[in-house]
Scaffold this motif. Sequence first.
Motif, mmCIF file in Angstrom:
data_model
loop_
_atom_site.group_PDB
_atom_site.id
_atom_site.type_symbol
_atom_site.label_atom_id
_atom_site.label_comp_id
_atom_site.label_asym_id
_atom_site.label_seq_id
_atom_site.Cartn_x
_atom_site.Cartn_y
_atom_site.Cartn_z
ATOM 1 N N ASP A 1 48.230 93.573 32.254
ATOM 2 C CA ASP A 1 47.773 92.426 31.460
ATOM 3 C C ASP A 1 46.914 91.500 32.323
ATOM 4 N N ALA A 2 47.365 91.275 33.558
ATOM 5 C CA ALA A 2 46.622 90.386 34.462
ATOM 6 C C ALA A 2 45.232 90.969 34.738
ATOM 7 N N CYS A 3 45.170 92.291 34.938
ATOM 8 C CA CYS A 3 43.867 92.935 35.200
ATOM 9 C C CYS A 3 42.933 92.725 34.011
ATOM 10 N N ARG A 4 43.488 92.896 32.824
ATOM 11 C CA ARG A 4 42.654 92.716 31.618
ATOM 12 C C ARG A 4 42.098 91.289 31.574
ATOM 13 N N LYS A 5 42.976 90.339 31.855
ATOM 14 C CA LYS A 5 42.536 88.942 31.796
ATOM 15 C C LYS A 5 41.487 88.644 32.871
ATOM 16 N N MET A 6 41.574 89.326 33.996
ATOM 17 C CA MET A 6 40.627 89.040 35.085
ATOM 18 C C MET A 6 39.424 89.997 35.047
ATOM 19 N N HIS A 7 39.396 90.875 34.044
ATOM 20 C CA HIS A 7 38.305 91.858 33.886
ATOM 21 C C HIS A 7 38.122 92.724 35.125
ATOM 22 N N ILE A 8 39.252 93.226 35.645
ATOM 23 C CA ILE A 8 39.157 94.150 36.783
ATOM 24 C C ILE A 8 39.963 95.406 36.442
ATOM 25 N N ASP A 9 39.672 96.503 37.162
ATOM 26 C CA ASP A 9 40.366 97.770 36.880
ATOM 27 C C ASP A 9 41.758 97.808 37.476
ATOM 28 N N SER A 10 41.897 97.235 38.668
ATOM 29 C CA SER A 10 43.227 97.233 39.289
ATOM 30 C C SER A 10 43.309 96.040 40.231
ATOM 31 N N ASP B 1 41.425 89.666 46.291
ATOM 32 C CA ASP B 1 42.135 89.154 47.471
ATOM 33 C C ASP B 1 42.984 87.932 47.132
ATOM 34 N N GLU B 2 42.650 87.305 46.018
ATOM 35 C CA GLU B 2 43.385 86.113 45.583
ATOM 36 C C GLU B 2 43.579 86.196 44.078
ATOM 37 N N PRO B 3 44.740 85.753 43.553
ATOM 38 C CA PRO B 3 44.906 85.738 42.096
ATOM 39 C C PRO B 3 44.049 84.635 41.482
ATOM 40 N N SER B 4 43.597 84.863 40.271
ATOM 41 C CA SER B 4 42.817 83.813 39.615
ATOM 42 C C SER B 4 43.765 82.720 39.136
ATOM 43 N N SER B 5 43.436 81.474 39.430
ATOM 44 C CA SER B 5 44.365 80.380 39.124
ATOM 45 C C SER B 5 44.450 80.118 37.622
ATOM 46 N N SER B 6 43.563 80.761 36.839
ATOM 47 C CA SER B 6 43.622 80.528 35.392
ATOM 48 C C SER B 6 44.666 81.425 34.711
ATOM 49 N N LEU B 7 45.327 82.278 35.467
ATOM 50 C CA LEU B 7 46.336 83.156 34.857
ATOM 51 C C LEU B 7 47.565 82.345 34.431
ATOM 52 N N PRO B 8 48.236 82.794 33.362
ATOM 53 C CA PRO B 8 49.515 82.151 33.017
ATOM 54 C C PRO B 8 50.487 82.281 34.196
ATOM 55 N N SER B 9 51.439 81.350 34.322
ATOM 56 C CA SER B 9 52.203 81.240 35.578
ATOM 57 C C SER B 9 52.952 82.527 35.955
ATOM 58 N N THR B 10 53.527 83.227 34.972
ATOM 59 C CA THR B 10 54.270 84.445 35.339
ATOM 60 C C THR B 10 53.318 85.489 35.915
ATOM 61 N N LEU B 11 52.182 85.684 35.258
ATOM 62 C CA LEU B 11 51.227 86.678 35.753
ATOM 63 C C LEU B 11 50.681 86.277 37.117
ATOM 64 N N LEU B 12 50.485 84.993 37.300
ATOM 65 C CA LEU B 12 49.983 84.498 38.583
ATOM 66 C C LEU B 12 50.947 84.885 39.714
ATOM 67 N N LYS B 13 52.250 84.734 39.426
ATOM 68 C CA LYS B 13 53.251 85.079 40.444
ATOM 69 C C LYS B 13 53.237 86.582 40.744
#
Length: 360
Positions: free
Chosen positions: A211-220, A225-237
């Motif tokens: 789900d996080a990959c989909r939100k960040m438009h990446i394959d994996s 190197d860093e999580p996108s800070s716009s992710l919901p908190s659980t996905l960010l963790k």
Amino acid sequence: MIFQGNACGRVNLIGEHTDYNNGFVLPTSIPQETKCSLRLEDTGQIVFNSLHLEGRFTRTYALGSEDPQHQSSIEAITWALAQEGVSIPGATIQVNSSVPLGSGLSSSAAFSISVLRACIQAFKLDWNVEKIARIAQKLENDFLGAHVGILDPIACSLCSYGKALYLDTATLKYEEVMIPHSMALIVIHSGVTHANNALQGYNTRRQECEDACRKMHIDSLRAIDEPSSSLPSTLLKRVRHVVTENRRVHNAKKALESNDAVWLGKLFHESHTSLRDDYEVSVPEVDMLVALMEDQDGCFGARITGGGFGGSIVALVDQFQFDTASLDHILTCYTNKYDKKARILVSRNDQRLPENARFI
Ligand code: GLA
């Protein structure tokens, strides 16, 4: 004629939940292993005997009647072989294993690889390590419903004593790294075994990464190197764990190469904290074992190992300074608190190990 196959259990030193994110892992073998003997017969059925330290189990079924609902590891293998076009006339299969079940030490992959290796002998199949590992992964994913990565079947196929396997799960390129003589590993099973909720939890974590990959438009998650800070908190963790864990694997390799036990121990500790707080796959029993272990003189660091939700810890200790008598103290404190028995699976004093083993 009897055909045989075997595979070792593994302990992952670091690089947890990175494999299904195209990341890096660093496992090594443990002395516990699984052995399979197979005899072909013209019966159209499988007679399966399992002799495990934890109990004996027998099952007979007709080939072609395999059903995912049975959640049977042996059915999963004959199903996978049929998918590959291997036609089994019938067989008696016996598996002996000392890898504790549900302990985070890869009892499932050791089982699959040992049986597949016996089948390769029996049917003269020209399959390499990668092909066998992919089949072992596929039967977990598509038949048993466990959405695991490639770490375990590769580790159970390739790991050896005294060496860590630095594996890039995206390319399957690997390098063996010597574990220095001054470093010893201790593995303790908490006695909390994986249950159905562990499978659910594991699959949920994998889903969250996707789900996080989909939100960040990446394959994996390998791509960042860093999580996108716009992710919901659980996905960010979850993403923060994977990204930092990959970094820790690279550093762990360097720590082994430079014989820096203090650094490696620190990485173990950070990995555990990240798995406990960000990935949320630890349990209080395992946290207690890690804390008790890290309190002992001569211990550089400890962490949960494997998929989590119970299972084992791996600790890095000084080969010469760590007093194994303190393990008794740890087991007593643990039993007093949880009324459960933890088991030392690999320790410096393990007499069953070959001369060159680094676990002693
Ligand atoms: C289980 C899975 C592996 C891996 C680990 C966690 O062992 O089988 O694929 O994801 O968990 O690192």
